[in-house]
Design a protein around this motif. Sequence first.
Motif, short mmCIF file in Angstrom:
data_model
loop_
_atom_site.label_atom_id
_atom_site.label_comp_id
_atom_site.label_asym_id
_atom_site.label_seq_id
_atom_site.Cartn_x
_atom_site.Cartn_y
_atom_site.Cartn_z
N GLU A 261 -1.57 -13.31 -4.37
CA GLU A 261 -1.08 -12.16 -5.13
C GLU A 261 -1.69 -10.86 -4.61
OE1 GLU A 261 -1.44 -12.94 -9.27
OE2 GLU A 261 -0.61 -11.00 -9.87
N HIS A 262 -2.96 -10.89 -4.25
CA HIS A 262 -3.61 -9.69 -3.72
C HIS A 262 -3.03 -9.30 -2.37
CE1 HIS A 262 -7.51 -9.69 -6.37
NE2 HIS A 262 -6.39 -9.51 -7.06
N ALA A 263 -2.65 -10.28 -1.57
CA ALA A 263 -2.03 -9.97 -0.27
C ALA A 263 -0.72 -9.23 -0.49
CB ALA A 263 -1.80 -11.26 0.52
N PHE A 264 0.04 -9.65 -1.49
CA PHE A 264 1.31 -8.96 -1.77
C PHE A 264 1.07 -7.55 -2.29
CE2 PHE A 264 2.90 -13.24 -1.32
CZ PHE A 264 4.12 -13.04 -0.72
N GLU A 265 0.03 -7.39 -3.07
CA GLU A 265 -0.29 -6.04 -3.55
C GLU A 265 -0.72 -5.15 -2.39
OE1 GLU A 265 -1.27 -6.94 -8.21
OE2 GLU A 265 -2.91 -6.27 -6.93
#
Length: 589
Positions: A261-265
């Motif tokens: 999820e952090h990679a997508f953010e």
Amino acid sequence: MSSESEQPGTTAGGLRSAAWFGPGLAPILHRAAIRSIGMSYSPGRPMVGVCSPWSEFVNCNYHFRALAEAVKRGITRAGGLAFEFSTMSLGENLMKPTAMLYRNLMAMEVEETIRSYPMDAVVLLVGCDKTVPAQLMGAASANVPAIAVTGGPSARGCFQGKDVSTATDLWGYADEYRAGRLSEAEMAELEGQLIPSVGHCNEMGTASTMAAITEALGMSLPGTAGILATHAGRYAAAEASGERAVELARHGLQPADILTEHAFENAAAVLMALGGSTNAVIHLIALAGRLGVPFSLTDLDRVARRVPVIANVKPTGRYLFEDLQRAGGIPAVMRELGGLVHADQMTVTGRSWGAESAGSPAPDGDVLRSLDAPIAAGGAMRVVRGTLAPAGAVIKISAASPDLLSHRGPAVVFDGIRDLVDRIDDPSLDVAPESVLVLRQAGPVGAPGMPEWGHLPIPRKLLKQGVRDLVRVSDARMSGTSYGTVVLHVAPESAVGGPLAVLRDGDDVVLDAEAGQLDIAISPEDLSRRRQEHQRDFEITATRGYVGLYRRSVLQADRGCDFDFLARGDDPLDAGPPLGLNNSWAGGW
Ligand code: FES
């Protein structure tokens, strides 16, 4: 002898390929097969696929044979066995009706090829727009260690003494030509300057955006996205990626370990900081859907509202991707974004973004701006919703006319691309500078494939009056190289019963981008009555082959236009309107 019934799957621990080459009869044939092409199986030596969408129909990927050779050198140098394989190739320029129609097909091909062959890791050669998300989606679903090598932007052209980008400048010159201010001979000269080398579009169109996002996601080597396709550094990056793929295979680092999820953010923050392509919104949501990562239009809008545009690159700014690369590239963007990104997020190198970007240069203040002196403080995009787009739509505010971002005007409605082509330049068209041009039947199901028709041309009679922008609304996409006050990806689309279907000429459309609103200015009662009158059957008529599968299975734009049977998880995406039988929209509006 067939070994089909003994096809191995992923092994628990160790190299995946070992399952193909263990004891028994079938492995004899497996070893013989690779010996026949001069390879010899060696336990512990990773087998690495090199996935290449090379095609002479796709100019952007035309250098991929040489790039694949560089990757293979790196794989061999690191002790791996390199196996190049080809896939279908999606080219924006020549593929009709739109390469987007085939993104999911290519993703399926890539996924199943990775899964069905003895690959311990795969290197994805990605270039022209849709080849990037297609390969990332396929690799994410296969979840075999993977690293992407982007093809790099093409060289810059020069026309009438000015730099020209691949496409952004074409749109402006095309308007001048249609207004009678450029001659045929000048357009022919321009044609020779638009794409002066191999490589993808060199402004921040969809390919450059997706290359940058791939890097920000952590799926390619940091600092490589903006290296020119023709530069020696591009081949050095390919070699290094081949080497890294062997290490990925040995360590078992999988896409799901990186694509969190952090990679997508992080990717969304970079998308906004670059003033990148709206197409990336669809691709990011689709990729997240493959992994069951909750990432929606709401998340994108949240990021967009806090991240300013700091890259001075066309179409939002004035430079090209290679200029941004010289200013430090994506690592410098990540460093400047500071607390707006997750610096502890791991990349394919195994190191964090904080470590990868620590030595990057500070903004030069021109090509790359600082956060406190941005190109566009308000950010790149907004998600809009309302009675005209219940499940959402997207507008790139950084490439729009500021005075049109809050606008009310009468609709001029076109039913599909043919109607648009037939009437847009008709002198009798009832259109004025305050009009809102609307195109429907251009979405994923309706077109089909959601072509880049959303950048509706300005009617010639308004061009002659000096008008260069109008509010435009559609269920289509637009090229990442385009600009203007253009609302895209309206969901649900008209073909499945979205409100665009009942909009009429003269209805006022109300856009308030900052407030996130897009409405049709008629009463709820009138809207409801029209819906009753419009009780036509939105059932998808049977169509054979892949297009039939596509129309029956494609999700709406707010859900990434993936196939419903390919997305994973418990549907953590935005709770958009449910899609009923045959993809017709079952919600009310
Ligand atoms: Fe291939 Fe733009 S046409 S990247």
